[in-house]
Design an enzyme around this catalytic site. Structure first.
Site, PDB file in Angstrom:
ATOM      1  N   GLY A  22       0.656  -1.267  -0.424  1.00  0.00           N
ATOM      2  CA  GLY A  22       0.310   0.088  -0.493  1.00  0.00           C
ATOM      3  C   GLY A  22       1.164   0.999   0.127  1.00  0.00           C
ATOM      4  N   GLY A  24       0.553   6.004   0.928  1.00  0.00           N
ATOM      5  CA  GLY A  24      -0.335   7.186   1.540  1.00  0.00           C
ATOM      6  C   GLY A  24       0.779   7.841   1.593  1.00  0.00           C
ATOM      7  N   MET A  26       2.850   9.678   3.621  1.00  0.00           N
ATOM      8  CA  MET A  26       4.041  10.189   3.178  1.00  0.00           C
ATOM      9  C   MET A  26       5.748   8.681   3.032  1.00  0.00           C
ATOM     10  SD  MET A  26       4.257  10.763   7.468  1.00  0.00           S
ATOM     11  CE  MET A  26       6.414  10.804   7.073  1.00  0.00           C
ATOM     12  N   GLY A  27       4.282   7.582   1.994  1.00  0.00           N
ATOM     13  CA  GLY A  27       5.769   6.269   1.453  1.00  0.00           C
ATOM     14  C   GLY A  27       4.553   5.600   0.952  1.00  0.00           C
ATOM     15  N   VAL A  29       4.580   0.972   1.567  1.00  0.00           N
ATOM     16  CA  VAL A  29       5.509  -0.204   2.074  1.00  0.00           C
ATOM     17  C   VAL A  29       4.789  -1.256   1.848  1.00  0.00           C
ATOM     18  CG1 VAL A  29       3.996  -1.744   4.021  1.00  0.00           C
ATOM     19  CG2 VAL A  29       3.529   0.966   4.343  1.00  0.00           C
ATOM     20  N   LYS A  45       8.127   0.318   5.418  1.00  0.00           N
ATOM     21  CA  LYS A  45       8.090   1.577   5.067  1.00  0.00           C
ATOM     22  C   LYS A  45       8.852   2.389   4.275  1.00  0.00           C
ATOM     23  CE  LYS A  45       4.669   4.645   6.633  1.00  0.00           C
ATOM     24  NZ  LYS A  45       3.590   5.715   7.330  1.00  0.00           N
ATOM     25  N   ASP A 148      -4.757  10.954  14.567  1.00  0.00           N
ATOM     26  CA  ASP A 148      -4.925  10.743  13.466  1.00  0.00           C
ATOM     27  C   ASP A 148      -5.705   9.227  13.598  1.00  0.00           C
ATOM     28  OD1 ASP A 148      -5.960  10.768  10.773  1.00  0.00           O
ATOM     29  OD2 ASP A 148      -4.084   9.880   9.811  1.00  0.00           O
TER      30      ASP A 148
END
Length: 511
Positions: A22, A24, A26-27, A29, A45, A148
Protein backbone atom coordinates in the site's frame (compact mmCIF):
# COMPACT_ATOMS: atom_id res chain seq x y z
CA UNK A 1 1.26 -1.39 -15.77
CA UNK A 2 4.68 -0.07 -14.67
CA UNK A 3 6.68 -2.55 -12.60
CA UNK A 4 7.72 -1.41 -9.14
CA UNK A 5 11.50 -1.18 -9.07
CA UNK A 6 11.62 -2.01 -5.37
CA UNK A 7 9.99 -5.41 -5.76
CA UNK A 8 12.73 -8.04 -5.81
CA UNK A 9 15.34 -5.86 -4.08
CA UNK A 10 17.29 -7.22 -1.13
CA UNK A 11 17.66 -4.45 1.40
CA UNK A 12 20.83 -4.39 3.52
CA UNK A 13 21.56 -8.01 2.53
CA UNK A 14 18.63 -9.04 4.71
CA UNK A 15 15.15 -7.94 3.65
CA UNK A 16 13.87 -9.40 0.36
CA UNK A 17 11.08 -7.12 -0.90
CA UNK A 18 8.25 -9.20 -2.37
CA UNK A 19 5.26 -6.94 -3.06
CA UNK A 20 3.79 -3.49 -2.64
CA UNK A 21 1.18 -3.59 0.14
CA UNK A 22 0.00 0.00 0.00
CA UNK A 23 0.95 3.64 -0.18
CA UNK A 24 -0.07 6.87 1.46
CA UNK A 25 0.92 10.50 1.73
CA UNK A 26 4.18 9.74 3.55
CA UNK A 27 5.41 6.76 1.57
CA UNK A 28 5.01 3.13 0.51
CA UNK A 29 4.76 -0.12 2.47
CA UNK A 30 6.15 -3.38 1.10
CA UNK A 31 5.83 -6.98 2.16
CA UNK A 32 9.24 -8.59 2.58
CA UNK A 33 11.00 -11.68 3.91
CA UNK A 34 13.55 -11.30 6.68
CA UNK A 35 16.24 -13.67 5.40
CA UNK A 36 18.33 -13.30 8.58
CA UNK A 37 15.48 -14.85 10.57
CA UNK A 38 14.62 -17.69 8.24
CA UNK A 39 12.43 -15.74 5.82
CA UNK A 40 9.72 -14.63 8.27
CA UNK A 41 7.40 -12.03 6.71
CA UNK A 42 7.80 -8.37 7.67
CA UNK A 43 6.45 -5.06 6.39
CA UNK A 44 8.80 -2.22 5.39
CA UNK A 45 7.75 1.41 5.12
CA UNK A 46 9.79 3.83 2.97
CA UNK A 47 9.54 7.61 3.18
CA UNK A 48 8.26 9.09 -0.07
CA UNK A 49 10.99 10.52 -2.30
CA UNK A 50 8.87 13.64 -2.66
CA UNK A 51 9.31 14.27 1.08
CA UNK A 52 13.09 13.89 1.30
CA UNK A 53 13.77 17.01 3.32
CA UNK A 54 15.31 17.29 6.76
CA UNK A 55 12.03 18.03 8.56
CA UNK A 56 10.25 15.00 7.08
CA UNK A 57 13.25 12.75 7.69
CA UNK A 58 13.17 13.72 11.35
CA UNK A 59 9.41 13.10 11.56
CA UNK A 60 9.77 9.71 9.86
CA UNK A 61 12.55 8.67 12.22
CA UNK A 62 10.49 9.87 15.18
CA UNK A 63 7.56 7.74 13.98
CA UNK A 64 9.81 4.68 13.86
CA UNK A 65 11.24 5.28 17.33
CA UNK A 66 7.80 6.01 18.78
CA UNK A 67 6.33 2.77 17.40
CA UNK A 68 9.39 0.81 18.49
CA UNK A 69 8.90 1.87 22.12
CA UNK A 70 5.12 1.64 22.13
CA UNK A 71 5.05 -1.71 20.33
CA UNK A 72 7.19 -3.21 23.07
CA UNK A 73 4.71 -2.03 25.71
CA UNK A 74 1.42 -2.90 24.07
CA UNK A 75 0.36 -5.68 21.69
CA UNK A 76 -2.33 -3.26 20.46
CA UNK A 77 0.20 -1.02 18.67
CA UNK A 78 2.07 -2.10 15.55
CA UNK A 79 5.59 -3.26 16.46
CA UNK A 80 8.65 -1.71 14.78
CA UNK A 81 11.84 -3.81 14.83
CA UNK A 82 14.43 -1.99 12.69
CA UNK A 83 15.27 1.40 11.16
CA UNK A 84 17.76 2.44 8.48
CA UNK A 85 18.54 4.25 5.25
CA UNK A 86 18.89 2.44 1.91
CA UNK A 87 21.67 2.91 -0.67
CA UNK A 88 19.75 5.77 -2.29
CA UNK A 89 19.45 7.68 0.97
CA UNK A 90 15.76 6.88 1.54
CA UNK A 91 14.82 6.17 5.19
CA UNK A 92 12.82 3.06 6.00
CA UNK A 93 11.67 1.11 9.00
CA UNK A 94 10.72 -2.52 9.47
CA UNK A 95 7.58 -3.61 11.33
CA UNK A 96 5.64 -6.77 12.02
CA UNK A 97 3.64 -8.10 9.08
CA UNK A 98 -0.05 -8.04 9.94
CA UNK A 99 -2.69 -10.02 8.07
CA UNK A 100 -6.22 -8.80 8.53
CA UNK A 101 -8.75 -6.12 7.63
CA UNK A 102 -8.79 -2.49 8.57
CA UNK A 103 -11.71 -1.36 10.66
CA UNK A 104 -13.00 0.87 7.86
CA UNK A 105 -13.72 -2.16 5.65
CA UNK A 106 -15.33 -4.03 8.54
CA UNK A 107 -17.66 -1.11 9.28
CA UNK A 108 -18.83 -1.11 5.66
CA UNK A 109 -19.69 -4.80 5.93
CA UNK A 110 -21.96 -4.47 8.95
CA UNK A 111 -22.18 -3.00 12.43
CA UNK A 112 -20.76 -5.44 15.00
CA UNK A 113 -22.84 -7.03 17.72
CA UNK A 114 -22.39 -5.36 21.10
CA UNK A 115 -19.96 -7.97 22.57
CA UNK A 116 -17.71 -7.71 19.53
CA UNK A 117 -17.87 -3.91 19.60
CA UNK A 118 -16.83 -3.92 23.26
CA UNK A 119 -14.04 -6.39 22.56
CA UNK A 120 -12.60 -4.27 19.75
CA UNK A 121 -12.96 -0.90 21.42
CA UNK A 122 -11.35 -2.24 24.60
CA UNK A 123 -8.22 -3.18 22.64
CA UNK A 124 -8.12 0.18 20.85
CA UNK A 125 -8.40 1.95 24.20
CA UNK A 126 -5.56 -0.13 25.67
CA UNK A 127 -3.32 0.86 22.76
CA UNK A 128 -4.25 4.54 23.10
CA UNK A 129 -3.76 4.39 26.86
CA UNK A 130 -0.23 3.11 26.31
CA UNK A 131 0.53 5.96 23.86
CA UNK A 132 -0.90 8.61 26.15
CA UNK A 133 1.21 7.35 29.05
CA UNK A 134 4.22 8.19 26.93
CA UNK A 135 7.69 7.10 25.91
CA UNK A 136 11.22 7.91 27.06
CA UNK A 137 12.66 10.98 25.33
CA UNK A 138 16.00 12.23 26.63
CA UNK A 139 15.38 10.61 29.98
CA UNK A 140 11.85 12.02 30.41
CA UNK A 141 8.43 10.41 29.92
CA UNK A 142 6.60 12.28 27.16
CA UNK A 143 2.96 11.49 26.25
CA UNK A 144 2.08 10.66 22.64
CA UNK A 145 -1.00 12.06 20.89
CA UNK A 146 -1.80 10.01 17.78
CA UNK A 147 -3.71 12.84 16.01
CA UNK A 148 -5.16 10.53 13.34
CA UNK A 149 -7.38 7.97 15.07
CA UNK A 150 -9.79 6.66 12.44
CA UNK A 151 -11.03 3.24 11.23
CA UNK A 152 -8.48 2.94 8.41
CA UNK A 153 -5.69 3.22 10.99
CA UNK A 154 -7.04 0.28 13.01
CA UNK A 155 -6.24 -3.25 11.87
CA UNK A 156 -8.22 -6.30 13.02
CA UNK A 157 -6.43 -9.62 12.58
CA UNK A 158 -7.25 -13.17 13.58
CA UNK A 159 -4.85 -14.65 16.10
CA UNK A 160 -4.99 -18.39 16.70
CA UNK A 161 -5.01 -18.03 20.48
CA UNK A 162 -6.15 -14.46 21.12
CA UNK A 163 -9.04 -14.49 18.67
CA UNK A 164 -9.45 -10.99 17.24
CA UNK A 165 -6.33 -8.92 17.82
CA UNK A 166 -6.76 -5.18 17.24
CA UNK A 167 -3.79 -2.88 16.59
CA UNK A 168 -3.36 0.85 16.06
CA UNK A 169 -1.32 1.77 12.97
CA UNK A 170 0.33 4.84 11.47
CA UNK A 171 1.88 7.16 14.02
CA UNK A 172 3.13 9.32 11.11
CA UNK A 173 1.46 12.50 12.39
CA UNK A 174 1.69 11.65 16.09
CA UNK A 175 2.87 14.40 18.43
CA UNK A 176 5.36 13.90 21.24
CA UNK A 177 4.30 16.20 24.07
CA UNK A 178 7.52 17.56 25.52
CA UNK A 179 7.61 20.07 28.39
CA UNK A 180 9.11 22.79 26.17
CA UNK A 181 7.55 21.64 22.92
CA UNK A 182 6.34 24.08 20.27
CA UNK A 183 2.70 24.55 19.32
CA UNK A 184 1.45 22.75 16.23
CA UNK A 185 0.15 25.90 14.48
CA UNK A 186 -1.19 23.88 11.55
CA UNK A 187 -3.79 21.22 10.92
CA UNK A 188 -2.62 17.62 10.70
CA UNK A 189 -4.98 14.66 10.67
CA UNK A 190 -8.17 13.59 8.87
CA UNK A 191 -10.97 16.15 8.61
CA UNK A 192 -13.92 13.89 9.47
CA UNK A 193 -12.32 12.67 12.73
CA UNK A 194 -10.49 15.79 13.89
CA UNK A 195 -11.35 17.50 17.17
CA UNK A 196 -12.39 21.17 17.17
CA UNK A 197 -9.07 22.17 18.74
CA UNK A 198 -7.20 20.10 16.16
CA UNK A 199 -8.97 22.00 13.37
CA UNK A 200 -7.64 25.21 14.90
CA UNK A 201 -4.05 23.98 14.90
CA UNK A 202 -3.83 24.29 18.68
CA UNK A 203 -1.53 22.27 20.90
CA UNK A 204 -3.27 18.95 21.60
CA UNK A 205 -3.46 16.46 24.43
CA UNK A 206 -5.06 13.03 24.93
CA UNK A 207 -8.54 14.53 24.88
CA UNK A 208 -8.21 15.27 21.15
CA UNK A 209 -7.67 11.55 20.45
CA UNK A 210 -10.69 10.86 22.68
CA UNK A 211 -12.84 13.05 20.41
CA UNK A 212 -11.62 11.10 17.35
CA UNK A 213 -12.31 7.88 19.24
CA UNK A 214 -15.87 9.10 19.87
CA UNK A 215 -16.43 9.69 16.15
CA UNK A 216 -15.10 6.21 15.42
CA UNK A 217 -17.21 4.53 18.14
CA UNK A 218 -20.34 6.22 16.75
CA UNK A 219 -19.46 4.96 13.27
CA UNK A 220 -18.73 1.44 14.54
CA UNK A 221 -22.12 1.24 16.26
CA UNK A 222 -24.29 2.80 13.55
CA UNK A 223 -22.34 2.59 10.30
CA UNK A 224 -22.83 6.36 9.93
CA UNK A 225 -21.00 9.54 10.93
CA UNK A 226 -22.26 11.62 13.89
CA UNK A 227 -21.91 14.86 11.88
CA UNK A 228 -23.07 15.78 8.37
CA UNK A 229 -21.38 18.30 6.08
CA UNK A 230 -22.52 20.00 2.90
CA UNK A 231 -19.05 19.88 1.36
CA UNK A 232 -16.08 17.72 2.35
CA UNK A 233 -13.83 20.72 2.70
CA UNK A 234 -11.82 22.12 5.57
CA UNK A 235 -14.42 24.86 6.03
CA UNK A 236 -17.32 22.40 5.99
CA UNK A 237 -15.78 20.14 8.62
CA UNK A 238 -14.56 23.09 10.71
CA UNK A 239 -18.14 24.33 10.96
CA UNK A 240 -19.52 20.86 11.76
CA UNK A 241 -16.99 20.03 14.48
CA UNK A 242 -17.41 23.42 16.13
CA UNK A 243 -21.14 24.11 15.88
CA UNK A 244 -23.15 21.04 14.80
CA UNK A 245 -24.66 18.90 17.53
CA UNK A 246 -24.00 15.17 16.98
CA UNK A 247 -27.00 12.98 16.28
CA UNK A 248 -27.94 10.59 19.11
CA UNK A 249 -27.14 6.97 18.35
CA UNK A 250 -30.77 5.98 18.92
CA UNK A 251 -31.94 8.56 16.35
CA UNK A 252 -29.63 7.33 13.60
CA UNK A 253 -30.77 3.73 14.03
CA UNK A 254 -33.91 3.28 16.18
CA UNK A 255 -33.61 -0.52 15.87
CA UNK A 256 -30.16 -0.48 17.42
CA UNK A 257 -30.26 -1.46 21.09
CA UNK A 258 -27.37 0.32 22.76
CA UNK A 259 -27.18 0.52 26.57
CA UNK A 260 -27.74 4.07 27.76
CA UNK A 261 -24.40 4.11 29.57
CA UNK A 262 -22.63 3.36 26.27
CA UNK A 263 -24.56 5.97 24.31
CA UNK A 264 -23.78 8.55 26.99
CA UNK A 265 -20.10 7.62 26.82
CA UNK A 266 -19.96 8.06 23.04
CA UNK A 267 -21.77 11.39 23.19
CA UNK A 268 -19.49 12.63 25.98
CA UNK A 269 -16.43 11.86 23.84
CA UNK A 270 -17.96 14.07 21.13
CA UNK A 271 -18.29 17.16 23.31
CA UNK A 272 -16.92 20.31 21.68
CA UNK A 273 -14.89 21.40 24.69
CA UNK A 274 -12.06 19.13 25.87
CA UNK A 275 -13.01 19.80 29.50
CA UNK A 276 -16.46 18.23 28.91
CA UNK A 277 -15.07 14.96 27.52
CA UNK A 278 -13.64 12.02 29.48
CA UNK A 279 -10.26 13.30 30.62
CA UNK A 280 -8.36 10.08 29.93
CA UNK A 281 -8.72 6.75 28.18
CA UNK A 282 -8.53 5.12 31.62
CA UNK A 283 -11.82 6.86 32.42
CA UNK A 284 -13.37 5.36 29.27
CA UNK A 285 -12.10 1.89 30.19
CA UNK A 286 -13.64 2.29 33.63
CA UNK A 287 -17.03 3.10 32.06
CA UNK A 288 -16.77 0.08 29.76
CA UNK A 289 -15.98 -2.40 32.56
CA UNK A 290 -19.57 -3.10 33.73
CA UNK A 291 -20.64 -3.47 30.08
CA UNK A 292 -17.86 -5.99 29.46
CA UNK A 293 -18.88 -7.98 32.53
CA UNK A 294 -22.50 -8.04 31.39
CA UNK A 295 -22.14 -8.56 27.63
CA UNK A 296 -18.58 -9.66 26.93
CA UNK A 297 -17.63 -12.26 29.54
CA UNK A 298 -15.92 -15.19 27.93
CA UNK A 299 -16.30 -13.70 24.45
CA UNK A 300 -14.58 -15.81 21.78
CA UNK A 301 -13.01 -18.32 24.20
CA UNK A 302 -14.43 -21.31 22.34
CA UNK A 303 -13.65 -19.76 18.94
CA UNK A 304 -10.02 -19.17 19.93
CA UNK A 305 -9.52 -22.71 21.15
CA UNK A 306 -11.26 -24.18 18.13
CA UNK A 307 -9.10 -22.06 15.81
CA UNK A 308 -5.99 -23.08 17.71
CA UNK A 309 -6.76 -26.78 17.23
CA UNK A 310 -7.86 -26.58 13.62
CA UNK A 311 -5.57 -24.01 11.99
CA UNK A 312 -2.16 -24.25 13.61
CA UNK A 313 0.14 -26.71 11.86
CA UNK A 314 1.08 -29.81 13.81
CA UNK A 315 4.82 -29.91 14.47
CA UNK A 316 6.60 -33.06 15.54
CA UNK A 317 9.34 -32.61 18.11
CA UNK A 318 12.64 -34.51 18.15
CA UNK A 319 12.24 -38.23 18.78
CA UNK A 320 15.17 -38.43 21.20
CA UNK A 321 14.87 -35.43 23.45
CA UNK A 322 18.09 -34.38 25.14
CA UNK A 323 17.81 -34.08 28.91
CA UNK A 324 20.57 -31.50 29.25
CA UNK A 325 21.21 -31.03 32.96
CA UNK A 326 18.99 -34.02 33.83
CA UNK A 327 21.33 -35.27 36.56
CA UNK A 328 21.56 -31.82 38.04
CA UNK A 329 17.77 -31.46 38.04
CA UNK A 330 17.38 -34.83 39.79
CA UNK A 331 19.80 -33.60 42.44
CA UNK A 332 18.25 -30.14 42.93
CA UNK A 333 14.55 -30.95 42.72
CA UNK A 334 12.99 -31.79 46.09
CA UNK A 335 9.27 -31.86 46.74
CA UNK A 336 8.22 -28.55 48.39
CA UNK A 337 7.36 -29.07 52.05
CA UNK A 338 4.24 -26.90 51.77
CA UNK A 339 2.72 -29.09 49.01
CA UNK A 340 0.57 -32.12 49.88
CA UNK A 341 1.62 -35.73 49.18
CA UNK A 342 -1.17 -36.33 46.67
CA UNK A 343 -1.92 -36.43 42.95
CA UNK A 344 -1.24 -32.83 42.03
CA UNK A 345 0.33 -30.66 39.32
CA UNK A 346 1.68 -27.12 39.72
CA UNK A 347 4.18 -24.75 38.04
CA UNK A 348 7.33 -23.66 39.84
CA UNK A 349 10.67 -22.48 38.39
CA UNK A 350 13.91 -24.14 39.51
CA UNK A 351 17.26 -22.39 39.91
CA UNK A 352 19.95 -24.37 38.04
CA UNK A 353 23.52 -23.74 36.92
CA UNK A 354 22.03 -22.61 33.60
CA UNK A 355 19.78 -20.07 35.33
CA UNK A 356 16.12 -20.11 36.31
CA UNK A 357 14.26 -22.82 34.40
CA UNK A 358 10.47 -23.38 33.99
CA UNK A 359 9.29 -26.62 35.57
CA UNK A 360 5.98 -28.48 35.81
CA UNK A 361 5.89 -30.45 39.09
CA UNK A 362 3.74 -33.60 39.04
CA UNK A 363 3.03 -36.14 41.79
CA UNK A 364 1.44 -39.46 40.82
CA UNK A 365 1.38 -43.06 42.07
CA UNK A 366 4.59 -44.87 41.05
CA UNK A 367 2.72 -47.18 38.67
CA UNK A 368 1.34 -44.17 36.77
CA UNK A 369 4.84 -42.75 36.32
CA UNK A 370 6.18 -46.10 35.08
CA UNK A 371 3.44 -46.25 32.46
CA UNK A 372 4.73 -42.98 31.06
CA UNK A 373 8.49 -43.49 31.04
CA UNK A 374 8.10 -43.24 27.27
CA UNK A 375 5.01 -41.49 25.98
CA UNK A 376 3.73 -38.87 23.58
CA UNK A 377 3.66 -35.38 25.04
CA UNK A 378 1.29 -32.67 23.89
CA UNK A 379 1.32 -29.06 25.08
CA UNK A 380 -0.81 -26.03 24.39
CA UNK A 381 -1.22 -22.57 25.91
CA UNK A 382 -4.59 -20.81 25.85
CA UNK A 383 -5.18 -17.27 27.06
CA UNK A 384 -8.26 -15.40 28.26
CA UNK A 385 -7.92 -11.66 28.79
CA UNK A 386 -11.40 -10.90 30.13
CA UNK A 387 -12.72 -10.80 32.76
CA UNK A 388 -9.25 -11.55 34.20
CA UNK A 389 -5.98 -12.30 32.35
CA UNK A 390 -5.56 -16.06 32.86
CA UNK A 391 -3.39 -18.58 31.01
CA UNK A 392 -4.17 -22.29 30.70
CA UNK A 393 -0.94 -24.29 30.41
CA UNK A 394 -1.96 -27.73 29.22
CA UNK A 395 0.25 -30.82 29.02
CA UNK A 396 -1.10 -34.23 28.02
CA UNK A 397 0.79 -37.55 28.38
CA UNK A 398 -0.47 -40.18 25.97
CA UNK A 399 0.16 -43.90 25.53
CA UNK A 400 -2.08 -46.15 23.51
CA UNK A 401 -3.71 -48.65 25.84
CA UNK A 402 -3.74 -46.30 28.83
CA UNK A 403 -6.00 -43.40 29.72
CA UNK A 404 -4.43 -40.06 28.77
CA UNK A 405 -3.05 -38.10 31.71
CA UNK A 406 -4.21 -34.48 31.58
CA UNK A 407 -1.92 -32.03 33.37
CA UNK A 408 -3.56 -28.60 33.23
CA UNK A 409 -2.38 -25.70 35.35
CA UNK A 410 -3.38 -22.05 35.36
CA UNK A 411 -1.18 -18.95 35.48
CA UNK A 412 -2.69 -15.73 36.82
CA UNK A 413 -1.00 -13.13 34.61
CA UNK A 414 -1.90 -10.27 36.91
CA UNK A 415 0.40 -11.85 39.50
CA UNK A 416 4.17 -11.52 39.39
CA UNK A 417 4.82 -15.30 39.67
CA UNK A 418 2.37 -16.02 36.83
CA UNK A 419 3.99 -13.46 34.53
CA UNK A 420 7.46 -14.69 35.48
CA UNK A 421 6.58 -18.25 34.52
CA UNK A 422 4.97 -17.20 31.23
CA UNK A 423 8.03 -15.11 30.35
CA UNK A 424 10.40 -17.97 31.26
CA UNK A 425 8.44 -20.38 29.05
CA UNK A 426 8.56 -17.94 26.14
CA UNK A 427 12.28 -17.25 26.58
CA UNK A 428 13.46 -20.85 26.93
CA UNK A 429 11.15 -22.53 24.41
CA UNK A 430 10.82 -25.67 26.53
CA UNK A 431 10.10 -26.90 30.04
CA UNK A 432 10.76 -29.98 32.17
CA UNK A 433 8.14 -32.19 33.76
CA UNK A 434 9.38 -33.35 37.18
CA UNK A 435 7.69 -36.58 38.31
CA UNK A 436 7.50 -37.53 41.99
CA UNK A 437 6.04 -40.82 43.25
CA UNK A 438 3.57 -40.64 46.12
CA UNK A 439 5.22 -43.71 47.67
CA UNK A 440 8.65 -42.04 47.69
CA UNK A 441 8.20 -38.26 47.53
CA UNK A 442 11.70 -37.39 48.81
CA UNK A 443 13.38 -37.56 45.38
CA UNK A 444 12.52 -36.85 41.75
CA UNK A 445 11.62 -40.10 40.01
CA UNK A 446 11.78 -38.96 36.40
CA UNK A 447 12.37 -35.89 34.23
CA UNK A 448 10.90 -35.31 30.77
CA UNK A 449 11.59 -32.42 28.41
CA UNK A 450 8.81 -30.73 26.40
CA UNK A 451 9.38 -28.23 23.59
CA UNK A 452 7.15 -25.23 22.88
CA UNK A 453 6.22 -24.05 19.38
CA UNK A 454 8.03 -20.79 18.39
CA UNK A 455 4.72 -19.03 17.68
CA UNK A 456 3.52 -19.88 21.18
CA UNK A 457 6.77 -18.53 22.69
CA UNK A 458 6.08 -15.11 21.20
CA UNK A 459 2.48 -15.20 22.40
CA UNK A 460 3.59 -16.08 25.94
CA UNK A 461 5.65 -12.89 26.06
CA UNK A 462 2.76 -10.87 24.64
CA UNK A 463 0.30 -12.31 27.15
CA UNK A 464 2.60 -11.51 30.07
CA UNK A 465 2.61 -7.91 28.84
CA UNK A 466 -1.21 -7.89 28.68
CA UNK A 467 -1.41 -9.21 32.24
CA UNK A 468 0.93 -6.53 33.53
CA UNK A 469 -1.05 -3.70 31.91
CA UNK A 470 -4.52 -5.04 32.85
CA UNK A 471 -6.62 -2.67 34.96
CA UNK A 472 -9.78 -4.78 35.11
CA UNK A 473 -11.20 -5.63 38.55
CA UNK A 474 -9.67 -8.93 39.72
CA UNK A 475 -11.84 -11.95 38.97
CA UNK A 476 -9.46 -14.91 38.47
CA UNK A 477 -11.98 -17.57 39.46
CA UNK A 478 -14.38 -16.71 36.64
CA UNK A 479 -11.67 -16.76 33.97
CA UNK A 480 -10.31 -20.04 35.32
CA UNK A 481 -13.77 -21.62 35.30
CA UNK A 482 -14.38 -20.47 31.71
CA UNK A 483 -11.12 -22.04 30.55
CA UNK A 484 -11.93 -25.26 32.41
CA UNK A 485 -15.33 -25.48 30.71
CA UNK A 486 -13.88 -24.98 27.25
CA UNK A 487 -11.11 -27.52 27.90
CA UNK A 488 -13.71 -30.19 28.67
CA UNK A 489 -15.49 -29.40 25.40
CA UNK A 490 -12.38 -29.81 23.25
CA UNK A 491 -10.81 -32.86 24.92
CA UNK A 492 -12.31 -35.22 22.28
CA UNK A 493 -10.69 -33.16 19.50
CA UNK A 494 -7.32 -33.29 21.25
CA UNK A 495 -7.58 -37.05 21.71
CA UNK A 496 -8.30 -37.58 18.02
CA UNK A 497 -5.18 -35.62 17.12
CA UNK A 498 -3.12 -37.49 19.71
CA UNK A 499 -4.23 -40.84 18.30
CA UNK A 500 -3.33 -39.77 14.78
CA UNK A 501 0.09 -38.50 15.84
CA UNK A 502 0.80 -41.58 17.96
CA UNK A 503 0.19 -43.70 14.89
CA UNK A 504 2.75 -41.59 13.00
CA UNK A 505 5.42 -42.35 15.61
CA UNK A 506 5.95 -38.83 17.05
CA UNK A 507 6.94 -38.62 20.73
CA UNK A 508 6.53 -34.91 21.33
CA UNK A 509 4.40 -32.41 19.54
CA UNK A 510 2.46 -29.20 19.88
CA UNK A 511 -0.17 -27.32 17.93
Amino acid sequence: MIADANVGRVLRDRYHLRQLLGQGSMGRVYGADDEALGGIPVAIKFLSQALLNERMRERFEREAKTCAQLGQRSIHIVRVTDYGVDDEGIPFYVMEYLRGQNLSDLILQQSPELPRFLYRIKQICLGLQCAHRGIQVEGKICPIVHRDIKPSNILVSQNESLGELVKILDFGVAKVLQPEGHHTNCFMGTLAYASPEQMEGRELDARSDIYSLGVMMFQMLTGKMPLNVETHSFGGWYKAHHFQKPQPVSTVNPNLRVPKILENLVMSCLEKSPTDRPQSVSEILGTLEPLEERFGTGLQVAQRIKASLSRLPVTAGPKNLSLVGGDEIHRLATWPSQMPIAEIVFPKPLQTSQGLMPMLWVMLPRIEILKRVTCSRYNQFLFLEMPHPMLLWLTVLYNRGYDPRWLPCYLDLRSTPGRQMATLLGATGHYRILFFAQEEPQRCASVQNVTIAPAQCQLLNDWAMVGQSSRLPPNPTLSKDLLKQELEKIKPQILRKLEALYSSGSTAFHF
